[in-house]
Design a protein around this motif. Structure first.
Motif, PDB file in Angstrom:
ATOM      1  N   LEU A 143      -2.380  16.151  -8.184  1.00 37.00           N
ATOM      2  CA  LEU A 143      -2.728  16.894  -9.394  1.00 37.00           C
ATOM      3  C   LEU A 143      -4.220  16.834  -9.680  1.00 37.00           C
ATOM      4  O   LEU A 143      -4.852  17.855  -9.955  1.00 37.00           O
ATOM      5  N   TYR A 144      -4.805  15.632  -9.598  1.00 41.45           N
ATOM      6  CA  TYR A 144      -6.238  15.505  -9.840  1.00 41.45           C
ATOM      7  C   TYR A 144      -7.054  16.237  -8.786  1.00 41.45           C
ATOM      8  O   TYR A 144      -8.086  16.839  -9.110  1.00 41.45           O
ATOM      9  N   CYS A 145      -6.606  16.227  -7.538  1.00 41.31           N
ATOM     10  CA  CYS A 145      -7.318  16.968  -6.488  1.00 41.31           C
ATOM     11  C   CYS A 145      -7.292  18.471  -6.767  1.00 41.31           C
ATOM     12  O   CYS A 145      -8.310  19.144  -6.621  1.00 41.31           O
ATOM     13  N   MET A 171       0.828  -1.194   0.000  1.00 37.36           N
ATOM     14  CA  MET A 171       0.000   0.000   0.000  1.00 37.36           C
ATOM     15  C   MET A 171       0.872   1.257   0.000  1.00 37.36           C
ATOM     16  O   MET A 171       0.542   2.224  -0.668  1.00 37.36           O
ATOM     17  N   LYS A 172       1.967   1.236   0.754  1.00 33.68           N
ATOM     18  CA  LYS A 172       2.836   2.407   0.831  1.00 33.68           C
ATOM     19  C   LYS A 172       3.495   2.693  -0.512  1.00 33.68           C
ATOM     20  O   LYS A 172       3.630   3.854  -0.902  1.00 33.68           O
ATOM     21  N   LYS A 173       3.879   1.644  -1.238  1.00 31.24           N
ATOM     22  CA  LYS A 173       4.493   1.834  -2.554  1.00 31.24           C
ATOM     23  C   LYS A 173       3.502   2.448  -3.539  1.00 31.24           C
ATOM     24  O   LYS A 173       3.867   3.292  -4.356  1.00 31.24           O
ATOM     25  N   ILE A 174       2.258   2.020  -3.451  1.00 33.19           N
ATOM     26  CA  ILE A 174       1.226   2.574  -4.351  1.00 33.19           C
ATOM     27  C   ILE A 174       1.050   4.063  -4.067  1.00 33.19           C
ATOM     28  O   ILE A 174       0.966   4.882  -4.985  1.00 33.19           O
ATOM     29  N   ILE A 175       0.991   4.426  -2.794  1.00 33.53           N
ATOM     30  CA  ILE A 175       0.811   5.832  -2.421  1.00 33.53           C
ATOM     31  C   ILE A 175       2.013   6.658  -2.884  1.00 33.53           C
ATOM     32  O   ILE A 175       1.854   7.755  -3.429  1.00 33.53           O
ATOM     33  N   GLU A 176       3.207   6.131  -2.696  1.00 29.56           N
ATOM     34  CA  GLU A 176       4.400   6.863  -3.134  1.00 29.56           C
ATOM     35  C   GLU A 176       4.442   7.001  -4.649  1.00 29.56           C
ATOM     36  O   GLU A 176       4.862   8.030  -5.177  1.00 29.56           O
ATOM     37  N   LYS A 177       3.988   5.975  -5.361  1.00 25.60           N
ATOM     38  CA  LYS A 177       4.060   5.997  -6.826  1.00 25.60           C
ATOM     39  C   LYS A 177       3.048   6.973  -7.424  1.00 25.60           C
ATOM     40  O   LYS A 177       3.352   7.679  -8.381  1.00 25.60           O
ATOM     41  N   SER A 202       1.253   9.449  -5.731  1.00 30.23           N
ATOM     42  CA  SER A 202       0.910  10.614  -4.922  1.00 30.23           C
ATOM     43  C   SER A 202       0.863  11.897  -5.745  1.00 30.23           C
ATOM     44  O   SER A 202      -0.024  12.727  -5.548  1.00 30.23           O
ATOM     45  N   THR A 203       1.785  12.063  -6.694  1.00 28.95           N
ATOM     46  CA  THR A 203       1.763  13.295  -7.495  1.00 28.95           C
ATOM     47  C   THR A 203       0.530  13.344  -8.383  1.00 28.95           C
ATOM     48  O   THR A 203      -0.080  14.404  -8.555  1.00 28.95           O
ATOM     49  N   ALA A 204       0.133  12.208  -8.944  1.00 24.06           N
ATOM     50  CA  ALA A 204      -1.066  12.183  -9.785  1.00 24.06           C
ATOM     51  C   ALA A 204      -2.308  12.468  -8.957  1.00 24.06           C
ATOM     52  O   ALA A 204      -3.201  13.204  -9.402  1.00 24.06           O
TER      53      ALA A 204
END
Length: 47
Positions: free
Chosen positions: A14-16, A1-7, A9-11
């Protein structure tokens, strides 16, 4: 889960930002349309 968030997070950020910008512009134009409706004069130009 942490890797997904790190991968992604910028997207996600940006969408937010884009979604918040769309909602704020929507409110701004809604307010401008209400102000325009109060004292508007329609001018039609026909060439």
């Amino acid at each position: 889960m942490k890797k997904i968030i790190e991968k992604y997070s910028t997207a996600i950020i940006l969408y937010c930002v884009i979604i918040i910008g769309i909602f704020s512009l929507n409110e701004r134009f809604k307010n401008l349309n209400e102000m325009k409706g109060e004292n508007s004069s329609i001018v039609a130009i026909n060439n």
